[in-house]
Write a protein that holds these residues in place. Structure first.
Motif, PDB file in Angstrom:
ATOM      1  N   ILE A 277      17.886  -5.072 -71.058  1.00  0.00           N
ATOM      2  CA  ILE A 277      19.285  -6.150 -70.680  1.00  0.00           C
ATOM      3  C   ILE A 277      20.457  -4.968 -71.499  1.00  0.00           C
ATOM      4  O   ILE A 277      21.311  -5.137 -71.043  1.00  0.00           O
ATOM      5  N   TRP A 278      20.490  -4.135 -72.173  1.00  0.00           N
ATOM      6  CA  TRP A 278      21.737  -2.958 -71.576  1.00  0.00           C
ATOM      7  C   TRP A 278      21.469  -1.708 -70.433  1.00  0.00           C
ATOM      8  O   TRP A 278      22.663  -1.650 -70.078  1.00  0.00           O
ATOM      9  N   ARG A 279      20.752  -2.175 -70.043  1.00  0.00           N
ATOM     10  CA  ARG A 279      20.425  -1.503 -68.908  1.00  0.00           C
ATOM     11  C   ARG A 279      20.209  -1.587 -67.493  1.00  0.00           C
ATOM     12  O   ARG A 279      21.244  -1.547 -66.538  1.00  0.00           O
ATOM     13  N   GLU A 280      19.760  -3.069 -67.317  1.00  0.00           N
ATOM     14  CA  GLU A 280      19.699  -4.175 -65.997  1.00  0.00           C
ATOM     15  C   GLU A 280      21.528  -4.697 -65.897  1.00  0.00           C
ATOM     16  O   GLU A 280      21.565  -5.844 -66.499  1.00  0.00           O
ATOM     17  N   GLU A 281      21.531  -5.104 -64.899  1.00  0.00           N
ATOM     18  CA  GLU A 281      22.597  -5.473 -64.543  1.00  0.00           C
ATOM     19  C   GLU A 281      22.731  -7.297 -64.883  1.00  0.00           C
ATOM     20  O   GLU A 281      20.800  -7.794 -63.460  1.00  0.00           O
ATOM     21  N   ALA A 282      22.705  -8.053 -65.176  1.00  0.00           N
ATOM     22  CA  ALA A 282      22.057  -9.148 -65.361  1.00  0.00           C
ATOM     23  C   ALA A 282      22.908 -10.009 -64.360  1.00  0.00           C
ATOM     24  O   ALA A 282      22.174 -11.092 -63.496  1.00  0.00           O
ATOM     25  N   PHE A 283      24.217  -9.992 -64.384  1.00  0.00           N
ATOM     26  CA  PHE A 283      24.499 -11.311 -62.975  1.00  0.00           C
ATOM     27  C   PHE A 283      24.905 -13.158 -63.747  1.00  0.00           C
ATOM     28  O   PHE A 283      24.635 -13.465 -62.560  1.00  0.00           O
ATOM     29  N   GLY A 284      25.038 -12.776 -64.857  1.00  0.00           N
ATOM     30  CA  GLY A 284      25.360 -13.753 -65.563  1.00  0.00           C
ATOM     31  C   GLY A 284      25.341 -13.957 -66.498  1.00  0.00           C
ATOM     32  O   GLY A 284      25.834 -12.910 -67.316  1.00  0.00           O
ATOM     33  N   PRO A 285      26.134 -14.886 -67.389  1.00  0.00           N
ATOM     34  CA  PRO A 285      26.789 -14.923 -68.111  1.00  0.00           C
ATOM     35  C   PRO A 285      26.380 -14.091 -70.428  1.00  0.00           C
ATOM     36  O   PRO A 285      26.237 -15.428 -71.099  1.00  0.00           O
ATOM     37  N   VAL A 286      25.414 -13.136 -70.209  1.00  0.00           N
ATOM     38  CA  VAL A 286      24.855 -13.054 -71.015  1.00  0.00           C
ATOM     39  C   VAL A 286      25.326 -10.931 -70.759  1.00  0.00           C
ATOM     40  O   VAL A 286      25.254 -10.089 -70.521  1.00  0.00           O
ATOM     41  N   ILE A 287      25.566 -11.338 -72.518  1.00  0.00           N
ATOM     42  CA  ILE A 287      26.086  -9.701 -73.032  1.00  0.00           C
ATOM     43  C   ILE A 287      25.503  -9.820 -74.235  1.00  0.00           C
ATOM     44  O   ILE A 287      25.188 -10.227 -74.889  1.00  0.00           O
ATOM     45  N   VAL A 288      25.678  -8.174 -74.481  1.00  0.00           N
ATOM     46  CA  VAL A 288      25.016  -7.633 -75.787  1.00  0.00           C
ATOM     47  C   VAL A 288      26.423  -6.861 -76.892  1.00  0.00           C
ATOM     48  O   VAL A 288      27.219  -5.978 -76.119  1.00  0.00           O
ATOM     49  N   VAL A 289      25.814  -6.758 -77.828  1.00  0.00           N
ATOM     50  CA  VAL A 289      27.125  -6.373 -78.593  1.00  0.00           C
ATOM     51  C   VAL A 289      26.508  -5.363 -79.829  1.00  0.00           C
ATOM     52  O   VAL A 289      24.933  -5.420 -80.325  1.00  0.00           O
ATOM     53  N   VAL A 290      27.152  -3.922 -79.504  1.00  0.00           N
ATOM     54  CA  VAL A 290      26.317  -2.862 -80.362  1.00  0.00           C
ATOM     55  C   VAL A 290      27.249  -2.575 -81.177  1.00  0.00           C
ATOM     56  O   VAL A 290      28.909  -2.502 -81.237  1.00  0.00           O
ATOM     57  N   GLY A 291      27.885  -2.058 -82.664  1.00  0.00           N
ATOM     58  CA  GLY A 291      28.666  -1.170 -83.362  1.00  0.00           C
ATOM     59  C   GLY A 291      28.834   0.463 -83.217  1.00  0.00           C
ATOM     60  O   GLY A 291      27.693   0.692 -82.506  1.00  0.00           O
ATOM     61  N   PHE A 292      29.440   0.329 -83.202  1.00  0.00           N
ATOM     62  CA  PHE A 292      29.426   2.040 -83.048  1.00  0.00           C
ATOM     63  C   PHE A 292      30.822   2.664 -84.707  1.00  0.00           C
ATOM     64  O   PHE A 292      31.700   1.526 -84.936  1.00  0.00           O
ATOM     65  N   GLU A 293      30.306   3.902 -84.699  1.00  0.00           N
ATOM     66  CA  GLU A 293      31.571   4.346 -86.206  1.00  0.00           C
ATOM     67  C   GLU A 293      32.431   5.672 -85.606  1.00  0.00           C
ATOM     68  O   GLU A 293      33.548   5.073 -85.732  1.00  0.00           O
ATOM     69  N   THR A 294      32.367   6.110 -84.935  1.00  0.00           N
ATOM     70  CA  THR A 294      32.730   7.266 -84.416  1.00  0.00           C
ATOM     71  C   THR A 294      33.202   7.405 -83.262  1.00  0.00           C
ATOM     72  O   THR A 294      32.334   6.489 -82.137  1.00  0.00           O
ATOM     73  N   GLU A 295      34.201   7.712 -82.665  1.00  0.00           N
ATOM     74  CA  GLU A 295      34.844   7.633 -80.932  1.00  0.00           C
ATOM     75  C   GLU A 295      34.148   8.656 -80.270  1.00  0.00           C
ATOM     76  O   GLU A 295      33.666   7.770 -78.681  1.00  0.00           O
ATOM     77  N   LYS A 296      33.237   9.447 -80.745  1.00  0.00           N
ATOM     78  CA  LYS A 296      32.143   9.765 -79.616  1.00  0.00           C
ATOM     79  C   LYS A 296      30.980   9.140 -80.011  1.00  0.00           C
ATOM     80  O   LYS A 296      29.949   8.957 -78.444  1.00  0.00           O
ATOM     81  N   GLU A 297      30.060   8.363 -80.693  1.00  0.00           N
ATOM     82  CA  GLU A 297      29.858   7.408 -80.628  1.00  0.00           C
ATOM     83  C   GLU A 297      29.731   5.941 -79.642  1.00  0.00           C
ATOM     84  O   GLU A 297      28.758   5.905 -78.658  1.00  0.00           O
ATOM     85  N   ALA A 298      30.773   5.964 -79.491  1.00  0.00           N
ATOM     86  CA  ALA A 298      31.722   4.505 -78.578  1.00  0.00           C
ATOM     87  C   ALA A 298      31.375   5.102 -77.406  1.00  0.00           C
ATOM     88  O   ALA A 298      30.295   4.693 -76.461  1.00  0.00           O
ATOM     89  N   ILE A 299      32.152   6.547 -77.200  1.00  0.00           N
ATOM     90  CA  ILE A 299      31.835   7.153 -75.506  1.00  0.00           C
ATOM     91  C   ILE A 299      30.496   7.721 -75.396  1.00  0.00           C
ATOM     92  O   ILE A 299      30.491   6.660 -73.943  1.00  0.00           O
ATOM     93  N   ASP A 300      29.574   7.763 -76.310  1.00  0.00           N
ATOM     94  CA  ASP A 300      28.491   7.939 -75.255  1.00  0.00           C
ATOM     95  C   ASP A 300      27.295   6.762 -74.975  1.00  0.00           C
ATOM     96  O   ASP A 300      26.915   6.317 -74.359  1.00  0.00           O
ATOM     97  N   LEU A 301      27.381   5.415 -75.736  1.00  0.00           N
ATOM     98  CA  LEU A 301      27.043   4.366 -75.690  1.00  0.00           C
ATOM     99  C   LEU A 301      27.372   3.576 -74.167  1.00  0.00           C
ATOM    100  O   LEU A 301      26.931   3.687 -73.588  1.00  0.00           O
ATOM    101  N   ALA A 302      28.629   4.016 -74.531  1.00  0.00           N
ATOM    102  CA  ALA A 302      30.026   3.803 -73.083  1.00  0.00           C
ATOM    103  C   ALA A 302      29.506   4.312 -71.539  1.00  0.00           C
ATOM    104  O   ALA A 302      28.507   3.507 -71.008  1.00  0.00           O
ATOM    105  N   ASN A 303      28.833   5.231 -71.522  1.00  0.00           N
ATOM    106  CA  ASN A 303      28.404   6.189 -70.407  1.00  0.00           C
ATOM    107  C   ASN A 303      27.171   6.165 -70.712  1.00  0.00           C
ATOM    108  O   ASN A 303      26.610   6.996 -69.311  1.00  0.00           O
ATOM    109  N   ASP A 304      25.970   5.522 -71.464  1.00  0.00           N
ATOM    110  CA  ASP A 304      24.817   5.449 -71.450  1.00  0.00           C
ATOM    111  C   ASP A 304      24.299   4.440 -70.534  1.00  0.00           C
ATOM    112  O   ASP A 304      23.397   3.205 -70.767  1.00  0.00           O
ATOM    113  N   SER A 305      24.325   4.652 -68.912  1.00  0.00           N
ATOM    114  CA  SER A 305      23.984   3.890 -68.235  1.00  0.00           C
ATOM    115  C   SER A 305      24.653   4.343 -66.456  1.00  0.00           C
ATOM    116  O   SER A 305      24.934   5.766 -66.641  1.00  0.00           O
TER     117      SER A 305
END
Ligand code: NAD
Length: 461
Positions: free
Chosen positions: A338-366
């Motif tokens: 569900i993190w990797r594949e396009e669902a093309f439906g109303p299904v989302i995942v929510v993940v926490g982050f601490e630092t900006e670097k962590e947020a960017i790494d997560l955002a670009n992990d696709s």
């Protein structure tokens, strides 16, 4: 090409596009009704989307009326100018989720440039593209300049893109279709533009207005029942605000679920998924999340029975509620299907982050890189984050903005090239460079006889 369109005066072509905008408005109720019928999207969405399409015809009409031609700084007594010529016959392949919007986005620049178009709409939603071709004919588009051919991708679509006389293929669809079509276009040395899949990250920092961010995420995630390429699907939230953010977002999702009914009801917030196949894809992704012990915070199974909103029988459509997965911990979510594949439906995942670097790494992990959004009131942080996110389109404190002037395209597996703006028009043209020598005949005779027996200094290049 007969030249009836490709060599027509630019003002004539612009007039046709402008009349198309007027005639589209004249048929707006019919277009909205059929768009709702064939996609299942709510009338509320289509009433907002379809009238805006006239902007694309007007924008490209204005662009060709006002286009300027470059004269280049070539050295010597040379006058070098550039013309833009149409490519010839082009094929456009469109998906089911915004049938008219995507057809208009592609047709307006292609026709403005003087091309002839073969348009193949999705097999699920061909009807409004046919009406659109009638509108363009009524507006004065010469017969044969636009042909709409309906059919399946693997047969009609493949046949069209394989023809050696086709000079460009412009596809919007899933990444597998884009790769298959691109291989054929490459073989034929045809130009290629591809608007493909996405898995848009949204970063919500501690400097965001939480209410605005929740509204924006809900819009980005659940509009069109999540069947958009820039759907907000990986929501990354600063841990300090995560509990409050989740509480509000889950509340919003539950409120939407209560207001799902007939797509023709103006009060209905979300329509069904388009097909049984789309439902099966979404169900399989949610099942895999559940079996990976991810928490389903709301939604998570198909809606059946009678709508609370308007007694519509939800069992008759592929209705799926807004679904929020994950309790914020990245470890179980990241890497899951569900993190990797396009669902093309109303299904989302929510993940926490601490630092900006962590947020960017997560955002670009696709593998995808189409849309992304950032919610923060801190302007420096907005610049830092938007610069670091790998995406073709980044929205700051908003989501899913689309304008004929604003480039729309992705990086990585999300596509090649972009729609909208001058670039899309240029991508429907080929450049012709003409160089005129204005040296006098005597000058030319003195300095340009490369093989002359007497001359000492002659030009080369
Ligand atoms: P799809 O890939 O199933 O089909 C898209 C179009 O391609 C259809 O007309 C189909 O018939 C045709 N097609 C499929 N295989 C083909 C082939 N081998 N040769 C020729 N034509 C072929 O996509 P869909 O389910 O209609 O739409 C959803 C997908 O489109 C999602 O992945 C979504 O992200 C993407 N999309 C992208 C954008 C964007 O702007 N990037 C916009 C909307 C949708």
């Amino acid at each position: 090409m007969s030249g009836v369109w490709s060599r027509a005066d630019r003002h004539y072509r612009a007039d046709v596009l402008e009349r198309a905008a007027i005639f589209l408005t004249g048929r707006i109720d019919q277009l909205i009704a059929v768009e709702v019928q064939q996609t299942g999207r709510t009338i509320r969405e289509m009433k907002a989307q379809v009238p805006s399409l006239t902007k694309w015809f007007k924008y490209y009409a204005a662009l060709i009326r006002t286009e300027e031609r470059a004269v280049l700084p070539t050295s010597g007594q040379l006058h070098n100018w550039i013309d833009r010529k149409p490519l010839g016959v082009v094929v456009q392949i469109t998906p089911f989720n915004h049938p008219l919007l995507i057809a208009v986005k592609k047709l307006a620049p292609a026709l403005a440039a003087g091309n002839s178009v073969l348009l193949k709409p999705s097999e699920l939603t061909p009807l409004t593209s046919i009406t659109l071709s009638e509108i363009l004919q009524e507006a004065g588009l010469p017969h044969g300049v636009l042909t709409v051919l309906t059919g399946y991708g693997s047969t009609t679509g493949k046949f069209l893109v394989s023809h050696p006389l086709v000079k460009k293929v412009d596809v919007t669809g899933g990444t597998p279709a884009g790769r298959a079509i691109g291989a054929i276009a490459g073989h034929n040395l045809a130009s290629f533009t591809a608007e493909l899949g996405g898995k848009a990250p949204v970063i919500v920092t501690e400097h965001a207005n939480i209410e605005a961010a929740v509204n924006g995420v809900a819009f980005g995630s659940f509009i069109a029942s999540g069947q958009t390429c820039i759907a907000a699907t990986r929501i990354l939230v600063k841990r300090a605000i995560l509990p409050l953010f989740l509480e509000n977002l889950v509340g919003k999702a539950k409120s939407i679920e209560k207001r799902i009914g007939s797509p023709t009801n103006m009060k209905s917030m979300m329509g069904p998924l388009v097909s049984a196949a789309q439902l099966a894809k979404v169900e399989s992704l949610v099942d895999s999340a559940e079996s990976g012990s991810l928490s389903i915070l709301t939604g998570g199974s198909r809606m059946t029975g009678i709508s609370i909103l308007d007694s519509h029988d939800l069992s008759r459509g592929y209705f799926y509620p807004p679904t929020i997965i994950g309790d914020g911990s990245a470890s179980k979510v990241v890497g899951s299907r569900i993190w990797r594949e396009e669902a093309f439906g109303p299904v989302i995942v929510v993940v926490g982050f601490e630092t900006e670097k962590e947020a960017i790494d997560l955002a670009n992990d696709s593998e995808f890189g189409l849309g992304a959004a950032i919610w923060t009131q801190d302007i420096s942080q907005a610049h830092r984050l938007s610069a670091a996110v790998d995406a073709g389109i980044v929205w700051i404190n908003t989501h899913h903005r689309n304008d004929p002037s604003s480039p729309w395209g992705g990086v990585k597996s999300s596509g090649v090239g972009s729609e909208n703006g001058i670039e899309a028009y240029h991508a429907y043209t080929t450049v012709k460079s003409t160089i005129l020598n204005y040296a006098s005949t005597n000058q030319a005779l003195n300095s340009e006889d490369w093989f002359g027996e007497e001359v000492e200094s002659v030009r080369y290049g």
